[in-house]
Design a protein around this motif. Structure first.
Motif, mmCIF file in Angstrom:
data_model
loop_
_atom_site.group_PDB
_atom_site.id
_atom_site.type_symbol
_atom_site.label_atom_id
_atom_site.label_comp_id
_atom_site.label_asym_id
_atom_site.label_seq_id
_atom_site.Cartn_x
_atom_site.Cartn_y
_atom_site.Cartn_z
ATOM 1 N N GLU A 12 -1.168 -8.564 8.742
ATOM 2 C CA GLU A 12 -0.561 -7.708 9.812
ATOM 3 C C GLU A 12 -0.385 -6.340 9.237
ATOM 4 O O GLU A 12 -0.413 -5.257 9.910
ATOM 5 C CB GLU A 12 0.498 -8.149 10.259
ATOM 6 N N GLN A 13 -0.112 -6.187 7.878
ATOM 7 C CA GLN A 13 0.383 -4.923 7.296
ATOM 8 C C GLN A 13 -0.778 -4.115 7.319
ATOM 9 O O GLN A 13 -0.698 -2.972 7.426
ATOM 10 C CB GLN A 13 1.046 -4.945 6.030
ATOM 11 N N ARG A 14 -1.770 -4.560 6.830
ATOM 12 C CA ARG A 14 -3.156 -3.911 6.825
ATOM 13 C C ARG A 14 -3.611 -3.361 8.250
ATOM 14 O O ARG A 14 -3.996 -2.231 8.329
ATOM 15 C CB ARG A 14 -4.601 -4.798 6.407
ATOM 16 N N VAL A 15 -3.427 -4.217 9.277
ATOM 17 C CA VAL A 15 -3.774 -3.682 10.694
ATOM 18 C C VAL A 15 -2.780 -2.354 11.220
ATOM 19 O O VAL A 15 -3.090 -1.591 11.678
ATOM 20 C CB VAL A 15 -3.598 -4.947 11.476
ATOM 21 N N LEU A 16 -1.546 -2.744 10.698
ATOM 22 C CA LEU A 16 -0.299 -1.903 10.988
ATOM 23 C C LEU A 16 -0.676 -0.552 10.355
ATOM 24 O O LEU A 16 -0.619 0.737 10.861
ATOM 25 C CB LEU A 16 0.870 -2.019 10.590
ATOM 26 N N GLY A 17 -1.272 -0.557 9.160
ATOM 27 C CA GLY A 17 -1.667 0.730 8.394
ATOM 28 C C GLY A 17 -2.816 1.296 8.939
ATOM 29 O O GLY A 17 -2.557 2.673 9.066
ATOM 30 N N VAL A 18 -3.777 0.630 9.313
ATOM 31 C CA VAL A 18 -4.831 1.539 10.145
ATOM 32 C C VAL A 18 -4.506 2.016 11.389
ATOM 33 O O VAL A 18 -4.816 2.955 11.711
ATOM 34 C CB VAL A 18 -5.978 0.268 10.411
ATOM 35 N N ALA A 19 -3.631 1.199 12.051
ATOM 36 C CA ALA A 19 -3.011 1.813 13.276
ATOM 37 C C ALA A 19 -2.278 2.876 13.413
ATOM 38 O O ALA A 19 -2.411 3.737 13.966
ATOM 39 C CB ALA A 19 -2.186 0.546 13.945
ATOM 40 N N GLN A 73 -11.593 -2.966 14.878
ATOM 41 C CA GLN A 73 -12.822 -2.476 13.981
ATOM 42 C C GLN A 73 -12.615 -2.068 12.648
ATOM 43 O O GLN A 73 -13.307 -2.341 11.820
ATOM 44 C CB GLN A 73 -13.725 -1.789 15.107
ATOM 45 N N ALA A 74 -11.696 -0.934 12.819
ATOM 46 C CA ALA A 74 -11.416 -0.228 11.597
ATOM 47 C C ALA A 74 -10.796 -1.052 10.526
ATOM 48 O O ALA A 74 -11.040 -0.841 9.495
ATOM 49 C CB ALA A 74 -10.428 0.973 11.923
ATOM 50 N N ALA A 75 -10.036 -2.261 11.129
ATOM 51 C CA ALA A 75 -9.255 -3.064 10.142
ATOM 52 C C ALA A 75 -10.179 -4.142 9.653
ATOM 53 O O ALA A 75 -9.690 -5.026 8.798
ATOM 54 C CB ALA A 75 -7.978 -3.557 10.904
ATOM 55 N N GLY A 76 -11.359 -4.269 10.561
ATOM 56 C CA GLY A 76 -12.039 -5.370 9.970
ATOM 57 C C GLY A 76 -11.791 -6.760 10.615
ATOM 58 O O GLY A 76 -11.999 -7.939 9.985
ATOM 59 N N ALA A 118 -3.254 -11.387 19.699
ATOM 60 C CA ALA A 118 -2.408 -12.646 19.258
ATOM 61 C C ALA A 118 -1.185 -12.658 18.537
ATOM 62 O O ALA A 118 -0.053 -13.130 18.785
ATOM 63 C CB ALA A 118 -3.434 -13.735 19.061
ATOM 64 N N ARG A 119 -1.390 -11.906 17.534
ATOM 65 C CA ARG A 119 -0.503 -11.832 16.297
ATOM 66 C C ARG A 119 0.626 -10.668 16.326
ATOM 67 O O ARG A 119 1.533 -10.593 16.079
ATOM 68 C CB ARG A 119 -1.473 -11.561 14.941
ATOM 69 N N ILE A 120 0.122 -9.516 16.942
ATOM 70 C CA ILE A 120 1.019 -8.406 17.141
ATOM 71 C C ILE A 120 1.299 -7.989 18.492
ATOM 72 O O ILE A 120 2.454 -7.647 18.880
ATOM 73 C CB ILE A 120 0.391 -7.016 16.434
ATOM 74 N N GLY A 121 0.391 -8.202 19.215
ATOM 75 C CA GLY A 121 0.562 -7.785 20.822
ATOM 76 C C GLY A 121 -0.501 -6.574 21.084
ATOM 77 O O GLY A 121 -1.229 -6.456 20.556
ATOM 78 N N ASP A 122 -0.059 -6.283 22.503
ATOM 79 C CA ASP A 122 -1.027 -5.148 23.059
ATOM 80 C C ASP A 122 -0.853 -3.980 22.402
ATOM 81 O O ASP A 122 0.046 -3.655 21.287
ATOM 82 C CB ASP A 122 -0.915 -5.231 24.454
ATOM 83 N N LYS A 123 -1.369 -2.826 22.731
ATOM 84 C CA LYS A 123 -1.351 -1.462 22.229
ATOM 85 C C LYS A 123 0.114 -0.620 22.097
ATOM 86 O O LYS A 123 0.461 -0.337 21.143
ATOM 87 C CB LYS A 123 -2.297 -0.498 22.977
ATOM 88 N N TYR A 158 2.202 0.039 18.848
ATOM 89 C CA TYR A 158 2.439 1.432 18.548
ATOM 90 C C TYR A 158 3.927 1.399 18.323
ATOM 91 O O TYR A 158 4.304 2.294 17.375
ATOM 92 C CB TYR A 158 2.483 2.155 19.920
ATOM 93 N N ARG A 159 4.770 0.481 19.033
ATOM 94 C CA ARG A 159 6.230 0.370 18.521
ATOM 95 C C ARG A 159 6.361 0.249 17.381
ATOM 96 O O ARG A 159 7.488 0.459 16.600
ATOM 97 C CB ARG A 159 6.702 -0.415 19.502
ATOM 98 N N GLN A 160 5.625 -0.776 16.966
ATOM 99 C CA GLN A 160 5.795 -1.316 15.479
ATOM 100 C C GLN A 160 5.504 -0.319 14.455
ATOM 101 O O GLN A 160 6.022 -0.084 13.449
ATOM 102 C CB GLN A 160 4.855 -2.563 15.174
ATOM 103 N N VAL A 161 4.335 0.475 14.759
ATOM 104 C CA VAL A 161 3.989 1.720 13.830
ATOM 105 C C VAL A 161 5.086 2.744 13.885
ATOM 106 O O VAL A 161 5.720 3.178 12.773
ATOM 107 C CB VAL A 161 2.771 2.141 14.559
ATOM 108 N N MET A 162 5.954 3.009 15.102
ATOM 109 C CA MET A 162 6.856 3.928 15.061
ATOM 110 C C MET A 162 8.059 3.506 14.473
ATOM 111 O O MET A 162 9.010 4.275 13.860
ATOM 112 C CB MET A 162 7.240 4.239 16.621
ATOM 113 N N LEU A 163 8.281 2.188 14.658
ATOM 114 C CA LEU A 163 9.432 1.561 13.749
ATOM 115 C C LEU A 163 9.404 1.709 12.188
ATOM 116 O O LEU A 163 10.332 1.973 11.801
ATOM 117 C CB LEU A 163 9.642 0.178 14.082
ATOM 118 N N GLN A 164 8.087 1.412 11.806
ATOM 119 C CA GLN A 164 8.033 1.648 10.337
ATOM 120 C C GLN A 164 7.873 3.012 9.598
ATOM 121 O O GLN A 164 8.724 3.391 8.800
ATOM 122 C CB GLN A 164 6.534 0.985 9.934
#
Length: 202
Positions: free
Chosen positions: A3-10, A29-32, A40-45, A49-55
């Motif tokens: 999840e952290q890799r996906v969040l980093g790409v996002a 695609q960018a996260a592979g 399923a794991r993080i949610g919709d866009k 986005y809210r997770q990215v902004m929280l971090q």
């Protein structure tokens, strides 16, 4: 799926393209990974986005809280607070880019982030800054003046009057090197601004 890799790409894609210009499929695609796994794991866009902004907020809050904790009610204390803010944005250009996109109308269907994340930090800073400002200086406007200056300098650069000294002329952020003369000149300007706005006895 990490999840952290996906969040980093996002984070990178939202910072570069904005929320409106980024899709879950592009992030996946960018996260592979596949888009279904992201959903399923993080949610919709919007949830992503809210997770990215929280971090991003947590990273900024850590620096601001530490700077406020070290603050001494003096002009030098304000200068050190401004330096901490400038240094944070130099070290975390993605946070600056995320907020710049929102300023330009990006992700307006994901509301409430300014109240949730920006206002508490600004309130924290203005609360201590007001102790040492001149009586006719508005703490809110001075705080935002610093924010506007930092964001403008780090994203748009400067067109100095001396030939050949312009930096940052493209639409993408063009951050000056940490040891550049342009950055040193800008930092000196911020320090002068704070000294002029502080109470004489500060």
């Amino acid at each position: 799926m990490e999840e952290q890799r996906v969040l980093g790409v996002a984070t990178r894609l939202f910072a570069e393209l904005g929320f409106d210009g980024t899709s879950v499929a592009l992030i996946a695609q960018a996260a592979g990974v596949d888009a279904e796994s992201v959903l399923a794991r993080i949610g919709d866009k919007a949830q992503l986005y809210r997770q990215v902004m929280l971090q991003a907020h947590r990273a900024e809050r850590e620096v601001v809280e530490a700077a406020v904790a070290r603050f001494t009610p003096s002009t030098q204390g304000l200068i050190e607070l401004v330096d901490a803010y400038l240094d944070f944005n130099l070290d975390h250009p993605y946070v600056l880019a995320l907020w710049m996109h929102r300023w330009m109308g990006d992700a307006m269907d994901v509301g409430g982030l300014e109240e949730l994340y920006a206002r508490p930090l600004i309130t924290m800073v203005t609360g201590v800054a007001g102790e040492v400002l001149a009586e006719d200086v508005d703490a809110d406007h001075l705080t935002w003046t610093v924010i506007w200056c930092v964001y403008g300098f780090l994203t748009g650069g400067m067109q100095y009057t001396s030939p050949g000294s312009a930096i940052g002329t493209g639409r993408r952020p063009s951050l000056p090197m940490a040891d550049s003369e342009a950055l040193r000149r800008f930092r000196r300007y911020l320090h002068t601004l704070i000294r002029r706005m502080s109470a004489p006895a500060a």
